[in-house]
Design an enzyme around this catalytic site. Sequence first.
Site, PDB file in Angstrom:
ATOM      1  N   LYS A 267       1.629 -26.264  13.327  1.00 52.54           N
ATOM      2  CA  LYS A 267       1.990 -25.163  13.599  1.00 52.54           C
ATOM      3  C   LYS A 267       1.698 -24.200  12.043  1.00 52.54           C
ATOM      4  O   LYS A 267       1.790 -23.131  12.146  1.00 52.54           O
ATOM      5  CB  LYS A 267       3.509 -25.136  13.616  1.00 52.54           C
ATOM      6  CG  LYS A 267       3.998 -25.488  14.957  1.00 52.54           C
ATOM      7  CD  LYS A 267       5.408 -25.212  15.257  1.00 52.54           C
ATOM      8  CE  LYS A 267       5.954 -26.079  16.534  1.00 52.54           C
ATOM      9  NZ  LYS A 267       5.206 -25.664  17.495  1.00 52.54           N
TER      10      LYS A 267
ATOM     11  N   HIS B   1      15.954 -25.194  19.594  1.00 54.12           N
ATOM     12  CA  HIS B   1      14.712 -25.783  20.356  1.00 54.12           C
ATOM     13  C   HIS B   1      15.412 -27.201  20.748  1.00 54.12           C
ATOM     14  O   HIS B   1      16.162 -27.724  20.244  1.00 54.12           O
ATOM     15  CB  HIS B   1      13.544 -26.098  19.400  1.00 54.12           C
ATOM     16  CG  HIS B   1      12.376 -26.563  20.068  1.00 54.12           C
ATOM     17  ND1 HIS B   1      12.288 -28.040  20.234  1.00 54.12           N
ATOM     18  CD2 HIS B   1      11.258 -26.023  20.494  1.00 54.12           C
ATOM     19  CE1 HIS B   1      10.882 -28.037  21.022  1.00 54.12           C
ATOM     20  NE2 HIS B   1      10.474 -26.855  20.877  1.00 54.12           N
TER      21      HIS B   1
ATOM     22  N   ASP C 232      15.605 -27.121  10.552  1.00 56.22           N
ATOM     23  CA  ASP C 232      14.158 -27.016  11.200  1.00 56.22           C
ATOM     24  C   ASP C 232      13.376 -25.958  10.989  1.00 56.22           C
ATOM     25  O   ASP C 232      13.781 -24.644  11.210  1.00 56.22           O
ATOM     26  CB  ASP C 232      14.721 -26.942  12.728  1.00 56.22           C
ATOM     27  CG  ASP C 232      13.384 -26.636  13.701  1.00 56.22           C
ATOM     28  OD1 ASP C 232      13.827 -26.999  14.945  1.00 56.22           O
ATOM     29  OD2 ASP C 232      12.417 -26.728  13.291  1.00 56.22           O
TER      30      ASP C 232
ATOM     31  N   CYS D 268      11.389 -24.185  25.528  1.00 58.19           N
ATOM     32  CA  CYS D 268      12.199 -25.544  25.172  1.00 58.19           C
ATOM     33  C   CYS D 268      13.509 -24.888  24.427  1.00 58.19           C
ATOM     34  O   CYS D 268      14.044 -25.359  23.503  1.00 58.19           O
ATOM     35  CB  CYS D 268      11.410 -26.411  24.216  1.00 58.19           C
ATOM     36  SG  CYS D 268       9.858 -27.025  24.594  1.00 58.19           S
TER      37      CYS D 268
ATOM     38  N   GLN E 272       9.098 -23.204  12.530  1.00 57.52           N
ATOM     39  CA  GLN E 272       8.717 -21.692  12.683  1.00 57.52           C
ATOM     40  C   GLN E 272       8.755 -21.078  11.237  1.00 57.52           C
ATOM     41  O   GLN E 272       8.584 -19.677  11.394  1.00 57.52           O
ATOM     42  CB  GLN E 272       9.350 -20.993  13.961  1.00 57.52           C
ATOM     43  CG  GLN E 272       9.306 -21.666  15.101  1.00 57.52           C
ATOM     44  CD  GLN E 272       7.850 -21.421  15.553  1.00 57.52           C
ATOM     45  OE1 GLN E 272       6.956 -20.686  15.179  1.00 57.52           O
ATOM     46  NE2 GLN E 272       7.604 -22.246  16.663  1.00 57.52           N
TER      47      GLN E 272
HETATM   48  C1  LIG Z   1      11.757 -24.292  15.939  1.00 48.01           C
HETATM   49  C2  LIG Z   1      11.154 -25.382  16.712  1.00 48.01           C
HETATM   50  N1  LIG Z   1      11.529 -26.762  16.556  1.00 48.01           N
HETATM   51  C3  LIG Z   1      10.976 -27.932  16.994  1.00 48.01           C
HETATM   52  C4  LIG Z   1       9.594 -27.733  17.634  1.00 48.01           C
HETATM   53  C5  LIG Z   1       8.949 -29.179  18.197  1.00 48.01           C
HETATM   54  O1  LIG Z   1       7.735 -29.054  17.525  1.00 48.01           O
HETATM   55  P1  LIG Z   1       6.632 -30.297  17.735  1.00 48.01           P
HETATM   56  O2  LIG Z   1       5.747 -30.016  16.905  1.00 48.01           O
HETATM   57  O3  LIG Z   1       6.303 -30.447  19.158  1.00 48.01           O
HETATM   58  O4  LIG Z   1       7.482 -31.644  17.452  1.00 48.01           O
HETATM   59  C6  LIG Z   1       9.029 -26.424  17.977  1.00 48.01           C
HETATM   60  C7  LIG Z   1       8.075 -26.348  18.903  1.00 48.01           C
HETATM   61  N2  LIG Z   1       8.045 -25.019  19.427  1.00 48.01           N
HETATM   62  C8  LIG Z   1       6.615 -24.802  20.316  1.00 48.01           C
HETATM   63  C9  LIG Z   1       6.767 -25.748  21.560  1.00 48.01           C
HETATM   64  S1  LIG Z   1       7.774 -25.904  22.645  1.00 48.01           S
HETATM   65  C10 LIG Z   1       7.022 -23.572  20.743  1.00 48.01           C
HETATM   66  O5  LIG Z   1       6.021 -23.034  21.629  1.00 48.01           O
HETATM   67  O6  LIG Z   1       7.869 -22.530  20.280  1.00 48.01           O
HETATM   68  C11 LIG Z   1       9.847 -25.438  17.295  1.00 48.01           C
HETATM   69  O7  LIG Z   1       9.498 -24.078  17.557  1.00 48.01           O
END
Ligand SMILES: Cc1ncc(COP(=O)(O)O)c(CN[C@@H](CS)C(=O)O)c1O
Length: 404
Positions: free
Chosen positions: A224, A121, A198, A362, A201
């Site tokens: 999430k 990401h 990370d 992203c 997910q």
């Molecule tokens: C693997 C991974 N790593 C970082 C982020 C960022 O999370 P934040 O809570 O925005 O900081 C995400 C967030 N992915 C969302 C928004 S792009 C998706 O629709 O897939 C992610 O999936």
Amino acid sequence: MNIEEIRKEFPILEQKVNGKPLVYLDNGATAQKPSIVIHTIDQYYKEYNSNIHRGVHHLSQLATTQYEESRSTIQKFINAKYSHEVIFTTGTTGGINLVANSFGKQFLNRGDEVLISAMEHHSNIVPWQMICEEKGAVLKVIPINEKGELIYEEFLRLLSEKTRILAVAHISNTLGTINPVKKMIKEAHKAGAKVLIDAAQSVPHCQVDVQDLDCDFLVFSAHKMFGPTGVGILYGKEEMLNAMPPYQGGGDMIKEVTFEKTTYNSLPHKFEAGTPNIAGGIATAEAILFMNQVGFDFIECQEKELLEYATEQLLKIEGLRIIGTAENKASVISFLVDNTHPFDVGTLLDQMGVAVRTGHHCTQPLMDFYGIPGTIRASFAFYNTKEEVDVFIAALKKAVMMLS
Ligand SMILES: Cc1ncc(COP(=O)(O)O)c(CN[C@@H](CS)C(=O)O)c1O
């Protein structure tokens, strides 16, 4: 709780969109919130809203106790050794930026290497690019195969004595690929590198045990995993966090401030400058307790069933191609349909009450690898049902017919 009882805990699932029952399949972007999370935030602002760590009055003591108890709940949830290894951040992005800047400032030097993967990401790419540029370090990328799996031999080849940190997703938000992070951490440590996982997910979908993984850092977002937005968690090994300089300056992160010099607070507060999202932090613990009530056995079984059923039904649609066919996959399905654009399909699905995500998610470098502008992505949570998959598939067939 059975699925009907679970779904009753999510008020939003009763919503209608464009006159149709909502079928929410965008859980990878953000998950929906159970009533207990919503109630907890409401109760905080109605009954004990105050600032934490500073006031001597009752409300402040109450809020501080609740906030720090939430930290302990999170510690147990990810099996961290100490509660002070749990740092509240603004989200996964905030956590990665904290580590990239603080670890980077302390340990990255010219010619050192940061190793990420091709499926990352943007929030696990850009902060590392920024710190590498600042310190003259080199960003290296582990390639993937057509199925969307890391090429493990390439990972081993790219690891070297120059690798200071490996930063990889546990689960890809676009492909659903589950990476073999435990053995990758072992290999990275053998090469003398530290590791950030990370887990944005993975935490919502499977039991994550940071001591079993032996990662040095792990980041995820509350929103999430059925909690509020604006709250994230950075787990860091005590010895790592103690060796790193503060990331932001301000209140709470200090011991003593003079114009000549400032001394810093101990963990976790050294990394928690300013007033946090207090209600969000407290509600995050309730989201965790709710997940524990549902149980990971149910979560993993339900999502595995949904993934298999949805994949089977999607592959019956002529001209449909799934992007991300790893052997080891979570409940995320990215796909394309011949002669259609993802955005058009997503728009028509929305008109039929079905919420999916379209675009690059992203992960633009990943889209470049596949030579596509984006995908349609359906991402499931434990409150989704097979009946919802049937509605999704019927709506998709209708959308494809309208577009062809
Ligand atoms: C693997 C991974 N790593 C970082 C982020 C960022 O999370 P934040 O809570 O925005 O900081 C995400 C967030 N992915 C969302 C928004 S792009 C998706 O629709 O897939 C992610 O999936």
